[in-house]
Design an enzyme around this catalytic site. Structure first.
Site, short mmCIF file in Angstrom:
data_model
loop_
_atom_site.label_atom_id
_atom_site.label_comp_id
_atom_site.label_asym_id
_atom_site.label_seq_id
_atom_site.Cartn_x
_atom_site.Cartn_y
_atom_site.Cartn_z
N SER A 1 4.49 2.86 -0.21
CA SER A 1 4.37 4.13 -0.93
C SER A 1 5.37 4.24 -2.07
O SER A 1 6.50 3.75 -1.98
CB SER A 1 4.64 5.26 0.07
OG SER A 1 4.87 6.47 -0.59
N GLU B 1 6.93 6.76 -2.58
CA GLU B 1 8.07 7.51 -2.03
C GLU B 1 9.27 6.60 -1.80
O GLU B 1 10.41 7.05 -1.74
CB GLU B 1 7.68 8.17 -0.70
CG GLU B 1 6.88 9.45 -0.85
CD GLU B 1 7.67 10.58 -1.46
OE1 GLU B 1 8.75 10.91 -0.94
OE2 GLU B 1 7.21 11.14 -2.47
N TYR C 1 10.45 9.56 6.14
CA TYR C 1 9.18 8.87 5.86
C TYR C 1 9.42 7.69 4.92
O TYR C 1 8.99 6.56 5.18
CB TYR C 1 8.18 9.85 5.25
CG TYR C 1 6.96 9.18 4.65
CD1 TYR C 1 5.92 8.74 5.46
CD2 TYR C 1 6.85 8.97 3.27
CE1 TYR C 1 4.80 8.10 4.91
CE2 TYR C 1 5.75 8.34 2.71
CZ TYR C 1 4.72 7.91 3.55
OH TYR C 1 3.62 7.28 3.01
P1 NAP Z 1 -3.61 10.24 6.31
O1 NAP Z 1 -4.85 10.89 5.77
O2 NAP Z 1 -2.48 11.09 6.79
O3 NAP Z 1 -4.09 9.29 7.52
C1 NAP Z 1 -3.16 8.72 8.40
C2 NAP Z 1 -3.92 7.96 9.46
O4 NAP Z 1 -2.98 7.37 10.37
C3 NAP Z 1 -4.84 8.84 10.34
O5 NAP Z 1 -5.99 8.09 10.67
C4 NAP Z 1 -4.00 9.08 11.58
O6 NAP Z 1 -4.76 9.36 12.73
C5 NAP Z 1 -3.34 7.71 11.71
N1 NAP Z 1 -2.13 7.72 12.54
C6 NAP Z 1 -1.04 8.50 12.44
N2 NAP Z 1 -0.13 8.16 13.36
C7 NAP Z 1 -0.65 7.13 14.06
C8 NAP Z 1 -0.20 6.34 15.15
N3 NAP Z 1 1.00 6.55 15.73
N4 NAP Z 1 -1.00 5.35 15.62
C9 NAP Z 1 -2.23 5.14 15.08
N5 NAP Z 1 -2.72 5.87 14.06
C10 NAP Z 1 -1.93 6.85 13.55
O7 NAP Z 1 -3.01 9.22 5.27
P2 NAP Z 1 -3.69 8.58 3.96
O8 NAP Z 1 -3.45 9.51 2.81
O9 NAP Z 1 -5.03 8.12 4.27
O10 NAP Z 1 -2.71 7.34 3.70
C11 NAP Z 1 -2.97 6.06 4.29
C12 NAP Z 1 -1.68 5.26 4.34
O11 NAP Z 1 -1.19 5.09 3.03
C13 NAP Z 1 -0.55 5.91 5.13
O12 NAP Z 1 0.20 4.87 5.73
C14 NAP Z 1 0.28 6.59 4.07
O13 NAP Z 1 1.61 6.75 4.51
C15 NAP Z 1 0.14 5.62 2.92
N6 NAP Z 1 0.22 6.16 1.57
C16 NAP Z 1 -0.54 7.22 1.21
C17 NAP Z 1 -0.51 7.66 -0.10
C18 NAP Z 1 -1.37 8.81 -0.57
O14 NAP Z 1 -1.08 9.35 -1.66
N7 NAP Z 1 -2.42 9.17 0.15
C19 NAP Z 1 0.31 7.00 -1.05
C20 NAP Z 1 1.05 5.90 -0.63
C21 NAP Z 1 0.99 5.47 0.68
P3 NAP Z 1 -5.24 10.89 13.09
O15 NAP Z 1 -6.46 11.14 12.24
O16 NAP Z 1 -5.51 10.79 14.54
O17 NAP Z 1 -4.10 11.79 12.74
O1 F7E Z 2 3.98 16.75 -2.18
C1 F7E Z 2 5.70 19.53 -3.81
C2 F7E Z 2 6.51 18.66 -2.88
O2 F7E Z 2 3.14 16.61 0.16
C3 F7E Z 2 4.00 16.48 -3.57
C4 F7E Z 2 1.95 11.43 0.86
O3 F7E Z 2 0.62 10.97 0.79
O4 F7E Z 2 2.31 10.89 -1.44
C5 F7E Z 2 2.37 11.95 -0.51
O5 F7E Z 2 3.70 12.46 -0.41
C6 F7E Z 2 5.04 17.35 -4.25
C7 F7E Z 2 6.41 17.32 -3.58
O6 F7E Z 2 2.96 14.61 -1.42
C8 F7E Z 2 4.30 22.22 -1.81
O7 F7E Z 2 7.84 19.17 -2.75
C9 F7E Z 2 5.36 22.02 -3.70
O8 F7E Z 2 7.39 17.23 -4.58
O9 F7E Z 2 1.49 16.52 -1.76
P1 F7E Z 2 2.81 16.17 -1.23
P2 F7E Z 2 4.22 13.62 -1.38
O10 F7E Z 2 5.40 14.21 -0.73
O11 F7E Z 2 4.39 13.09 -2.76
C10 F7E Z 2 3.17 9.77 -1.14
C11 F7E Z 2 2.96 8.74 -2.21
C12 F7E Z 2 3.00 9.27 0.24
O12 F7E Z 2 3.18 8.09 0.51
C13 F7E Z 2 2.86 10.29 1.31
O13 F7E Z 2 2.25 9.70 2.47
O14 F7E Z 2 4.60 18.72 -4.16
N1 F7E Z 2 5.19 20.77 -3.20
N2 F7E Z 2 4.84 22.92 -2.87
C14 F7E Z 2 4.54 20.86 -2.04
N3 F7E Z 2 4.10 19.91 -1.18
C15 F7E Z 2 3.44 20.33 -0.07
N4 F7E Z 2 2.96 19.40 0.79
N5 F7E Z 2 3.20 21.65 0.19
C16 F7E Z 2 3.63 22.65 -0.66
O15 F7E Z 2 3.41 23.83 -0.39
#
Ligand code: NAP
Ligand code: F7E
Length: 349
Positions: A135, A137, A158
């Site tokens: 990520s 992050e 995270y």
């Molecule tokens: P998501 O919608 O939160 O999905 C997470 C998945 O992981 C769900 O299927 C969840 O199952 C499963 N899970 C959580 N804890 C688990 C455990 N202990 N054992 C087995 N399965 C588990 O995330 P996403 O947005 O699709 O992201 C996919 C991956 O990319 C994640 O690793 C995330 O951290 C990473 N990532 C995401 C982003 C983004 O912007 N979306 C960016 C960079 C990296 P349940 O449905 O049962 O909860």
């Molecule tokens: O927050 C601000 C918050 O939770 C984005 C995950 O998929 O992307 C995701 O992480 C920004 C932050 O995403 C609210 O403070 C303001 O600055 O949508 P987010 P994230 O933290 O960037 C990365 C790449 C991953 O890997 C992660 O798995 O938005 N913000 N107000 C808020 N965020 C949330 N959630 N809720 C608010 O009310």
């Protein structure tokens, strides 16, 4: 023989898009799902295949990244050619509240899976290609733009867990000559995004505002900037990484960043509303340590695979708003039909 893939996190946003992509390419897809007291498969219900169906290509297995014996059994059964490790406790704010669980699932969970792969490859002589969902992050406080050479500076449990998982993956690549690639993906969104991430929280609330069901939305820091792309494009990059002639680490991003304010403006103005009349800032959504500015440089994936995002920021916002306007309307219909039945139940009581 068709290729087979195992996806951990198949019920999540990315897992659902990746399953569709792999099925469309003829793969047999195995997915790891968690046992849950309510159904957690809504994102993959449209591709679900009943176990009694002949020749089904989507097979689900119960498992959890915190349960190594179960993981080992799934790999022995599925014998995948490719593993996409997408499972994670993926919410940054929640990771401050559940830090130890986040480390167990996201960091040690990745190590457990890699170790199962190491043994399987050693005992069977088969090759398994492994994708690790890293990520942006991980860059945290590192100044933008960020690329594969930028040093990590994680700002949450995270992010620290994802950095550990990244290094475990890299170490297993070097130590055991496994084909392991780290994707370093910047934020990617869609109508399937979890409803507590900021983009979906905004579009979901907007849909309900338009339907007359709510008139306020409470958010945290509006100044943070993110490089937002479309999840459907990003899962294609994951697949491309495992088709490449050699493993590596790859940033996937659009190269364009916007603030939360800009997202609000784009979404609300699309339906003719002024966001400032609806948004309230609530400090409960602030993070103990914030990531201010993420902006990725995707030059390496562009050169290596010709990958480019196909959906612009404006198109992404509109796609999500259009979807959530429909959902808001459905909520309104359900609410208006529920009322009379609740009245009649109350009348009978
Ligand atoms: P998501 O919608 O939160 O999905 C997470 C998945 O992981 C769900 O299927 C969840 O199952 C499963 N899970 C959580 N804890 C688990 C455990 N202990 N054992 C087995 N399965 C588990 O995330 P996403 O947005 O699709 O992201 C996919 C991956 O990319 C994640 O690793 C995330 O951290 C990473 N990532 C995401 C982003 C983004 O912007 N979306 C960016 C960079 C990296 P349940 O449905 O049962 O909860
Ligand atoms: O927050 C601000 C918050 O939770 C984005 C995950 O998929 O992307 C995701 O992480 C920004 C932050 O995403 C609210 O403070 C303001 O600055 O949508 P987010 P994230 O933290 O960037 C990365 C790449 C991953 O890997 C992660 O798995 O938005 N913000 N107000 C808020 N965020 C949330 N959630 N809720 C608010 O009310």
């Amino acid at each position: 023989m068709p290729k087979s893939a195992l996806i951990t996190g198949i019920t999540g946003q990315d897992g659902s898009y990746l399953s569709e992509l792999l099925l469309s390419k003829g793969y047999i897809v195995h997915g790891l799902i968690r046992r849950c007291s309510s159904f957690n498969t809504s994102r993959i219900d449209h591709i679900y295949a009943d176990p009694h169906e002949q020749g089904r290509r989507l097979v689900l297995h119960y498992g959890d990244l915190t349960d190594p014996t179960g993981l080992r059994r799934v790999i022995e059964t599925a014998k995948p050619d490719e593993i996409y490790n997408l499972a994670a406790q993926s919410h940054v704010k929640v990771s401050f509240e559940n830090p130890e669980y986040t480390a167990d699932a996201d960091a040690t969970g990745t190590l457990r899976l890699l170790d199962c792969v190491r043994d399987h490859v050693e005992h069977t002589g088969r090759e398994i290609r492994f994708y690790q969902a890293g990520s942006s992050e991980m860059y945290g406080a590192a100044p933008p733009p960020q690329d594969e050479h930028t040093a990590f500076y994680p700002r949450s449990p995270y992010a620290v867990s994802k950095v550990a998982a990244h290094w475990y993956a890299l170490n297993y690549r070097e130590a055991y000559k496994l084909f392991v690639s780290n994707g370093i993906l910047f934020n990617h969104e869609s109508p399937r995004r979890g409803e507590t991430f900021v983009t979906r929280k905004i579009t979901r609330a907007l849909g309900r505002i338009v339907a007359g069901l709510q008139d306020k939305i409470y958010l945290g820091n509006l100044e943070a900037k993110r490089d937002w792309g479309f999840a459907g494009d990003y899962v294609e990059a994951m697949w491309l990484m495992l088709q490449h002639h050699e493993p590596g680490d790859f940033v996937v991003a659009t190269g364009e960043a916007h603030s939360i304010r800009e997202f609000l403006h784009e979404a609300f103005s699309y339906v003719g509303l002024d966001w400032e009349k609806y948004v309230m800032v609530d400090p409960r959504y602030f993070r103990p340590t914030e990531v201010d500015y993420l902006l990725g440089n995707p030059a390496k994936v562009r050169e290596a695979f010709g990958w480019r995002p196909s959906v612009s920021f404006k198109q992404l916002v509109r796609m999500m708003v259009d979807h959530d306007i429909q959902l808001g309307e459905q909520d309104r219909m359900i609410q208006s039909t529920r009322y009379p039945s609740e009245v009649s139940v109350a009348a009978k009581a």
